[in-house]
Design an enzyme around this catalytic site. Sequence first.
Site, PDB file in Angstrom:
ATOM      1  N   GLY A  60       0.777  -1.244   0.000  1.00 49.87           N
ATOM      2  CA  GLY A  60       0.000   0.000   0.000  1.00 49.87           C
ATOM      3  C   GLY A  60       0.804   1.287   0.000  1.00 49.87           C
ATOM      4  O   GLY A  60       0.225   2.363   0.148  1.00 49.87           O
ATOM      5  N   TRP A  62       2.311   2.970  -2.428  1.00 51.26           N
ATOM      6  CA  TRP A  62       1.939   3.909  -3.512  1.00 51.26           C
ATOM      7  C   TRP A  62       0.588   4.557  -3.188  1.00 51.26           C
ATOM      8  O   TRP A  62       0.385   5.745  -3.399  1.00 51.26           O
ATOM      9  CB  TRP A  62       1.855   3.184  -4.869  1.00 51.26           C
ATOM     10  N   ASP A  80      -5.589  -5.139  -5.568  1.00 50.14           N
ATOM     11  CA  ASP A  80      -4.517  -6.147  -5.474  1.00 50.14           C
ATOM     12  C   ASP A  80      -5.148  -7.519  -5.271  1.00 50.14           C
ATOM     13  O   ASP A  80      -6.248  -7.644  -4.750  1.00 50.14           O
ATOM     14  CB  ASP A  80      -3.546  -5.840  -4.317  1.00 50.14           C
ATOM     15  N   ASP A  96      -7.918 -10.676  -8.617  1.00 54.03           N
ATOM     16  CA  ASP A  96      -6.895 -10.910  -9.635  1.00 54.03           C
ATOM     17  C   ASP A  96      -7.261 -10.109 -10.887  1.00 54.03           C
ATOM     18  O   ASP A  96      -8.299 -10.365 -11.514  1.00 54.03           O
ATOM     19  CB  ASP A  96      -6.858 -12.420  -9.945  1.00 54.03           C
ATOM     20  N   ASP A 121       2.040  -1.089 -10.422  1.00 56.02           N
ATOM     21  CA  ASP A 121       3.298  -1.677  -9.927  1.00 56.02           C
ATOM     22  C   ASP A 121       3.121  -3.201  -9.873  1.00 56.02           C
ATOM     23  O   ASP A 121       3.879  -3.897  -9.199  1.00 56.02           O
ATOM     24  CB  ASP A 121       3.568  -1.106  -8.517  1.00 56.02           C
ATOM     25  N   LYS A 161       5.157  -0.306 -14.140  1.00 55.39           N
ATOM     26  CA  LYS A 161       6.444  -0.980 -13.941  1.00 55.39           C
ATOM     27  C   LYS A 161       6.565  -2.141 -14.908  1.00 55.39           C
ATOM     28  O   LYS A 161       5.633  -2.932 -15.070  1.00 55.39           O
ATOM     29  CB  LYS A 161       6.547  -1.527 -12.520  1.00 55.39           C
TER      30      LYS A 161
HETATM   31  C1  LIG Z   1       5.730  -4.737  -6.052  1.00 51.18           C
HETATM   32  S1  LIG Z   1       4.207  -5.124  -5.341  1.00 51.18           S
HETATM   33  C2  LIG Z   1       3.404  -3.570  -5.287  1.00 51.18           C
HETATM   34  C3  LIG Z   1       3.896  -2.655  -4.217  1.00 51.18           C
HETATM   35  C4  LIG Z   1       3.022  -1.428  -4.063  1.00 51.18           C
HETATM   36  N1  LIG Z   1       3.120  -0.541  -5.217  1.00 51.18           N
HETATM   37  C5  LIG Z   1       3.390  -0.636  -2.843  1.00 51.18           C
HETATM   38  O1  LIG Z   1       3.920   0.448  -3.006  1.00 51.18           O
HETATM   39  O2  LIG Z   1       3.121  -1.093  -1.746  1.00 51.18           O
HETATM   40  C6  LIG Z   1       3.361  -5.924  -6.631  1.00 51.18           C
HETATM   41  C7  LIG Z   1       1.937  -6.284  -6.307  1.00 51.18           C
HETATM   42  O3  LIG Z   1       1.290  -6.765  -7.487  1.00 51.18           O
HETATM   43  C8  LIG Z   1       0.289  -7.656  -7.061  1.00 51.18           C
HETATM   44  N2  LIG Z   1      -0.201  -8.487  -8.156  1.00 51.18           N
HETATM   45  C9  LIG Z   1       0.508  -9.391  -8.885  1.00 51.18           C
HETATM   46  N3  LIG Z   1      -0.280  -9.980  -9.788  1.00 51.18           N
HETATM   47  C10 LIG Z   1      -1.519  -9.430  -9.645  1.00 51.18           C
HETATM   48  C11 LIG Z   1      -2.768  -9.645 -10.292  1.00 51.18           C
HETATM   49  N4  LIG Z   1      -2.890 -10.543 -11.266  1.00 51.18           N
HETATM   50  N5  LIG Z   1      -3.831  -8.927  -9.913  1.00 51.18           N
HETATM   51  C12 LIG Z   1      -3.706  -8.005  -8.898  1.00 51.18           C
HETATM   52  N6  LIG Z   1      -2.547  -7.770  -8.244  1.00 51.18           N
HETATM   53  C13 LIG Z   1      -1.464  -8.471  -8.608  1.00 51.18           C
HETATM   54  C14 LIG Z   1       0.991  -8.466  -5.984  1.00 51.18           C
HETATM   55  O4  LIG Z   1       0.074  -9.121  -5.141  1.00 51.18           O
HETATM   56  C15 LIG Z   1       1.817  -7.391  -5.263  1.00 51.18           C
HETATM   57  O5  LIG Z   1       1.157  -6.921  -4.119  1.00 51.18           O
END
Ligand SMILES: C[S@@+](CC[C@H](N)C(=O)[O-])C[C@H]1O[C@@H](n2cnc3c(N)ncnc32)[C@H](O)[C@@H]1O
Length: 207
Positions: A60, A62, A80, A96, A121, A161
């Site tokens: 969280g 961002w 997420d 998802d 991200d 990203k």
């Molecule tokens: C690098 S982290 C994000 C960090 C976030 N921007 C922060 O600042 O806290 C990547 C996130 O992408 C989510 N994610 C990956 N695949 C996903 C999907 N198919 N649908 C939703 N979220 C997804 C992961 O659960 C993870 O929490």
Amino acid sequence: MKRTKTSKNWMHEHVDDFYVQEAQKQGYRSRAAFKLIQANEKFKFIKHDSRAVDLGAAPGSWSEVLSRLIGKSGRIVALDILEMQNIKNVEFIQGDFREQLVLQKIEKVLENDKLDLVISDMAPNISGIKVKDQLGIIYLNELALDFSLKWLKPNGHFLVKSFVGADFEKFLGEVKRQFKIVTTFKPKASRDRSSEIFIYGSEFLSN
Ligand SMILES: C[S@@+](CC[C@H](N)C(=O)[O-])C[C@H]1O[C@@H](n2cnc3c(N)ncnc32)[C@H](O)[C@@H]1O
């Protein structure tokens, strides 16, 4: 679990990391906050009244940055696949993003009001199989771009990203066709050894 030399090194690097310490001082959930802060310092796309969607938002940080900069005047919707603890002024949807039903859920929440900003991200769990991981992130990038094309206002902004590797250039080309100005950017807060790179698209060329 046995602590290997690699995991000890990681722990030392993590604890000593400037941005980990700064995140703790400034009350952010993770050091990733500074990637968005640095992107915004460079491109200045977050406004006090922005309507924004944050994809792949957990844990969280961002969304916390958005919450501090946008507050109550705009709107922030975060999504997420994992749970995320509440953040003031942020509406959270768990699901998802690859699933049609989840897309429909977020679209319903948006109530036909277009967005100034889509940031993503999202990154899949790393399997260690390079080609699979690369295609996994590019797929999430494509979904984030499709969503932006449908929901951004003319002149809206997109930050995503990605990772340099197979299909990256192709995806970058797709973003370039849709936005007037497109820049790739590696914030200081992004670790040198990570191949992550951010693509920023400014001034959405809506049809
Ligand atoms: C690098 S982290 C994000 C960090 C976030 N921007 C922060 O600042 O806290 C990547 C996130 O992408 C989510 N994610 C990956 N695949 C996903 C999907 N198919 N649908 C939703 N979220 C997804 C992961 O659960 C993870 O929490």
